[in-house]
Design a protein around this motif. Structure first.
Motif, PDB file in Angstrom:
ATOM      1  N   ILE A 111       1.017  -1.123  -0.081  1.00 40.25           N
ATOM      2  CA  ILE A 111       0.131  -0.206   0.110  1.00 40.25           C
ATOM      3  C   ILE A 111       0.994   1.304   0.042  1.00 40.25           C
ATOM      4  O   ILE A 111       1.833   1.353   0.668  1.00 40.25           O
TER       5      ILE A 111
ATOM      6  N   MET B   8      -9.734  -0.879   1.154  1.00 46.97           N
ATOM      7  CA  MET B   8      -9.746   0.345   0.643  1.00 46.97           C
ATOM      8  C   MET B   8     -11.370   0.768   0.869  1.00 46.97           C
ATOM      9  O   MET B   8     -11.711   1.991   0.847  1.00 46.97           O
TER      10      MET B   8
ATOM     11  N   CYS C  95       0.389   5.530   0.317  1.00 51.83           N
ATOM     12  CA  CYS C  95      -0.519   6.566   0.459  1.00 51.83           C
ATOM     13  C   CYS C  95       0.345   7.791  -0.009  1.00 51.83           C
ATOM     14  O   CYS C  95       1.387   8.104   0.244  1.00 51.83           O
TER      15      CYS C  95
ATOM     16  N   GLY D 200      -7.744   1.294  -4.729  1.00 55.56           N
ATOM     17  CA  GLY D 200      -7.407   2.699  -4.410  1.00 55.56           C
ATOM     18  C   GLY D 200      -8.597   3.207  -3.777  1.00 55.56           C
ATOM     19  O   GLY D 200      -9.863   2.981  -3.761  1.00 55.56           O
ATOM     20  N   ALA D 201      -8.131   4.385  -3.121  1.00 59.65           N
ATOM     21  CA  ALA D 201      -9.159   5.244  -2.551  1.00 59.65           C
ATOM     22  C   ALA D 201      -8.791   6.824  -2.599  1.00 59.65           C
ATOM     23  O   ALA D 201      -7.309   6.973  -2.745  1.00 59.65           O
TER      24      ALA D 201
END
Length: 667
Positions: free
Chosen positions: A598, A624, A600, A637-638
């Motif tokens: 992951i 997510m 970010c 994804g987000a």
């Protein structure tokens, strides 16, 4: 006393009138007037004495009552059939009634905090506006009414609490809620696959095991189940039994996966549950059945092997840990292709759009749909969002082709169409607010959705057609299959369209390394025969020096956690940050023993993006969705608005570690 004064005033008025009449009588006879005056004096004296006597009695009564009022009020307050307390601004007890001692767990004393002698009662909800709330303590329920007391020169202010035992009423409400009807549709996801090639005896034996597993689960919940078709069951139970199943996290899914057919395929099931949450007069069994079917469709659209249920107004999903099984038949693709052709023929203008910030899969699928529209000589428009730097090279190449002149338009330049029957294609997404131009969904009523992501609760309303294949590697793969069956004769793609579709497949499969099935290679083979150029695709993915450095820095910040989870972050807003984050997640996934990666990143000043990847053992979509995003099992994804990057990273670590522990424990 005021009443006495009022009476004397009335009497005085009458005496004055009488005196005036006596004066008038004096004009005719002074003897009669004198007698009347003597009588008037007697009456005046008597009236005065009566008023004085009444005043004396009223004063005595007032002195007796007022003198004892404080004592009576205190006695009445202490004898109220509810607990009464006064606390200070810090939540410490100042005074309480005797009833408080019978309700509380410990003997309350002055200066104690509320939760020291009464579990569940806290001062956190008391300050601010006056109000009331209900709390539980042990097996009892209490209703608290609180109001601020304004005492002169007293700081901090005091608060009065009135606590009443409402256990009987609350337990009745709980019993009513627990007894509400729950309707569940259960479907075997892969019935055709697990029974393919089996003899009747083998099929009967397998289905007997399935039925026994489901029966044991239903009997443990005291529910009722009936089989209504070869692969579908209907279940009826009470809400209390559904709560028990939720607490057990629907372990029947794991038990079902342990059943293997002769061809070594595990049995997977999906469920759609609808719980009655309204009075019977407002929610019929038909409405409950429609909700359960919609939940089942949602679970199947997300890839199956899971349960979709709406609890307390929030959609929840359980399961979904296995990858969607590839269907070995192209019958559905052929049927959908013919339906798409018919819809295009009935339209006089065609619009195509994907998700915001398009990627290669989204753009390639749009080019493929545009090719089908061109075969029917339909006017078309491909709507692009304002932000699509990741595919700018491919867009520039396609725009230079004469056949695509005037086809592309920005969402901001979109004007109201004057067509009578416009048709809108939405590719690589099904979530309204994530589309390139959400306003277009309101202007055009006929919408066709083509997507390979697991279906989320937020879906485009009333689409004309939905084609979702979670087992497909990419939307480009799905569109390629539609093109293969689009015409009566073999359809030959243009070299540019084939290359665009091929690039989408290459990106979403990570160079054919993940989410790749037999149909993926069939689609790629067809595109190669049509002239797809791998050299152009390879050049599209070349990065400049700054991007390469940013990619290396992001990998250097990565942190590995036990269980095969690795995470990194990009804390600056840089060009192509979304592409860099995706490439970083892909690269970290190639580290030994890593099962999930992951990244970010700071997408904008007020937006934090998340890019997640999995080898297939873990479902990153589940994580997510906690951040309002989605995707499918291996790629998700987000985007979180107004979020702090490091706080989100911390939460990602906590959720991921918890998810991995639960998944490994179940295995």
């Amino acid at each position: 006393m005021p009443r006495n004064l009022s009476a004397w005033f009335d009497l005085t008025f009458a005496l004055v009138v009488m005196l005036i009449l006596i004066a008038a009588l004096y004009q005719y006879s002074w003897t009669l007037a004198l007698e009347a005056f003597v009588l008037w004096l007697a009456m005046a004296w008597y009236a005065r004495e009566r008023c004085v006597d009444r005043g004396r009695k009223i004063e005595l009564y007032a002195q007796n009552v007022i003198g004892k009022f404080g004592e009576m009020g205190t006695y009445a307050l202490k004898s109220l059939p509810q607990a009464t307390m006064i606390i200070d601004g810090e939540g410490r007890l100042e005074w309480c009634s005797k009833r408080t001692k019978t309700y509380s767990e410990k003997n309350p004393e002055q200066g104690m905090m509320l939760d020291e002698f009464w579990t569940g009662l806290s001062n956190e909800k008391l300050f601010g506006a006056d109000g009331e709330y209900i709390f539980s303590s042990g097996d009892r329920f209490f209703k608290v009414t609180h109001t601020a007391l304004k005492v002169e020169n007293e700081k901090p202010s005091l608060i009065a609490l009135y606590v009443q035992d409402v256990t009987a009423h609350e337990k009745l409400k709980i019993e009513y809620a627990d007894s509400r009807t729950v309707l569940i549709y259960v479907q075997i996801d892969n019935y055709d696959e697990i029974t393919q090639g089996l003899s009747e005896a083998e099929k009967t034996s397998l289905m007997l095991s399935v039925n026994e597993t489901l029966d044991a689960w239903i009997n443990s919940l005291s529910g009722f189940m009936r089989r209504i078709s070869d692969d579908t069951y209907v279940v009826v139970m009470e809400r209390r039994q559904l709560n028990k199943a939720v607490a057990e996290k629907f372990d029947v899914l794991d038990k079902m996966r342990q059943l293997l057919s002769k061809n070594r395929l595990p049995v997977t099931i999906s469920m759609g549950a609808a719980a009655a949450d309204k009075p019977s007069a407002e929610q019929s069994m038909k409405a409950l059945g429609d909700e359960a079917q919609a939940r089942l469709d949602l679970a199947l659209g997300r890839g199956g092997d899971q349960i979709a249920v709406k609890l307390d107004g929030k959609m929840q999903f359980f399961g979904g840990r296995t990858a969607a099984m590839e269907k070995h038949t192209k019958t559905k693709a052929r049927i959908v292709s013919h339906a798409v052709r018919e819809a295009m023929e009935n339209a006089d203008e065609i619009f195509i759009m994907g998700h915001h910030n398009e990627d290669f899969d989204c753009f390639g699928a749009a080019i493929g749909v545009a090719f089908m529209a061109r075969q029917l000589n339909k006017p078309l428009h491909i709507v692009l969002s304002q932000m699509n730097e990741g595919i700018d090279k491919l867009v520039d190449i396609v725009k230079d082709k004469e056949e695509y002149a005037g086809v592309f338009m920005k969402a901001s330049d979109l004007a109201m169409t004057s067509s009578i029957s416009p048709l809108l294609f939405v590719v690589d997404t099904h979530i309204p607010h994530l589309t390139a131009a959400p306003a277009l969904l309101e202007r055009i009523s006929h919408v066709i959705v083509i997507d390979h992501h697991r279906r989320s609760e937020n879906f485009i309303k009333n689409p004309l057609m939905v084609y979702i294949e979670t087992s497909a590697s990419s939307t480009c793969e799905m569109v390629t299959e539609l093109i293969m069956y689009f015409g009566d004769d073999d359809v030959v793609l243009s070299r540019m369209a084939a290359t665009a579709l091929y690039s989408g497949i290459v990106v979403d499969t990570k160079q054919f390394a993940v989410s790749t099935g037999a149909r993926t290679f069939d689609a790629a083979s067809y595109l190669k025969r049509c002239g797809a150029d791998p050299v152009i695709v390879r050049n599209l993915f070349r990065a400049d020096y700054e991007t390469t450095v940013a990619l290396a820095q992001a990998k250097a910040r990565s942190q590995y956690f036990e269980g095969g989870f690795i995470i990194s972050y990009i804390d600056q807003v840089i060009p192509n940050v979304q592409v860099i984050a995706a490439q970083t997640a892909d690269g970290l996934l190639r580290v030994e023993n890593v099962r999930m990666s992951i990244v970010c990143f700071q997408l904008k000043a007020d937006v934090v993006g998340i890019s997640a990847r999995s080898t297939g053992e873990l479902n990153v979509q589940v994580i997510m969705e906690k951040f309002g995003g989605g995707g499918h099992q291996n790629v998700a994804g987000a985007q979180v608005k107004d979020g702090d990057l490091m706080e989100i990273r911390k939460r990602l670590i906590e959720l991921s570690r918890q998810y991995i522990e639960e998944t490994d424990k179940e295995k």
